[in-house]
Design a protein around this motif. Structure first.
Motif, PDB file in Angstrom:
ATOM      1  N   GLN A   1     -10.754  -7.726  -1.011  1.00 54.53           N
ATOM      2  CA  GLN A   1     -10.560  -6.648  -2.051  1.00 54.53           C
ATOM      3  C   GLN A   1      -9.415  -6.072  -1.461  1.00 54.53           C
ATOM      4  N   ASN A   2      -8.841  -6.158  -0.211  1.00 49.73           N
ATOM      5  CA  ASN A   2      -8.121  -5.298   0.536  1.00 49.73           C
ATOM      6  C   ASN A   2      -6.452  -5.724   0.177  1.00 49.73           C
ATOM      7  N   PRO A   3      -5.966  -4.761  -0.186  1.00 50.28           N
ATOM      8  CA  PRO A   3      -4.279  -5.031  -0.610  1.00 50.28           C
ATOM      9  C   PRO A   3      -3.674  -5.680   0.576  1.00 50.28           C
ATOM     10  N   VAL A   4      -2.528  -6.414   0.342  1.00 49.75           N
ATOM     11  CA  VAL A   4      -1.524  -6.862   1.320  1.00 49.75           C
ATOM     12  C   VAL A   4      -0.363  -6.387   1.332  1.00 49.75           C
ATOM     13  N   ASP A   5       0.515  -6.305   2.308  1.00 50.06           N
ATOM     14  CA  ASP A   5       1.848  -5.620   2.642  1.00 50.06           C
ATOM     15  C   ASP A   5       2.663  -6.769   1.859  1.00 50.06           C
TER      16      ASP A   5
END
Length: 177
Positions: free
Chosen positions: A131-135
């Motif tokens: 669920q963690n966004p990526v850059d």
């Protein structure tokens, strides 16, 4: 007469003008604290600091700076203890800025004031890896607000303020879950 200078930046909305000056008393107090620290340490220039470090590897300066820092934390704890009804103390700052270390040291000083603090770390509210966004480089972005389970965090804060107990999550940085 006050010595020094005032550095001002253009308006964010219109870089051709300056916004009306507003005195920032907290910033001024912080800068005054630094003046006092530099006076106590007798280190108001980089040259003096370099000379001091070359004499004893900076050991005395480090010990004095740490003692001053601990004294400041003690003063903060004393101020908190004087405020009746304080339920929460929030500590903010960028990653790796020392928030957890500061919270532990403040907790010790609060205990000396008869207060038993409980620490709640936002680090334990990170979302699961998938669920963690990526850059922009495809790397996990742990600095963005979406990396935190705000719904659960806010729910826990409200329940704690209401006097209820919560089961705190524990985020494992090694497995990112």
């Amino acid at each position: 007469m006050v010595n020094g200078f005032l550095l001002r930046y253009p308006s964010k909305s219109d870089s051709s003008r300056l916004d009306k000056f507003q005195d920032n008393k907290k910033l001024s107090a912080t800068l005054n604290d630094y003046e006092e620290i530099h006076s106590i340490l007798k280190l108001n220039t980089i040259d003096r600091l370099n000379k001091k470090v070359s004499l004893d590897n900076g050991k005395e300066t480090i010990l004095l700076a740490e003692a001053l820092h601990e004294k400041k934390i003690s003063d903060i704890a004393d101020q908190i203890a004087k405020r009746e009804g304080t339920k929460m103390i929030l500590i903010a700052g960028p990653s790796s800025s020392g928030k957890t270390t500061f919270a532990k040291r403040l907790g010790i000083q609060l205990r000396l004031n008869g207060i038993e603090p409980k620490t709640l770390s936002v680090d334990n509210y990170f979302v699961e890896r998938e669920q963690n966004p990526v850059d922009e480089n495809g790397e996990y972005d742990f600095e963005c607000i979406e990396a935190v389970d705000l719904k659960l965090f806010n729910e826990h804060i409200l329940r704690l303020l209401a006097g209820e107990e919560v089961e705190l999550p524990v985020f494992d940085f090694a497995t990112r879950s």
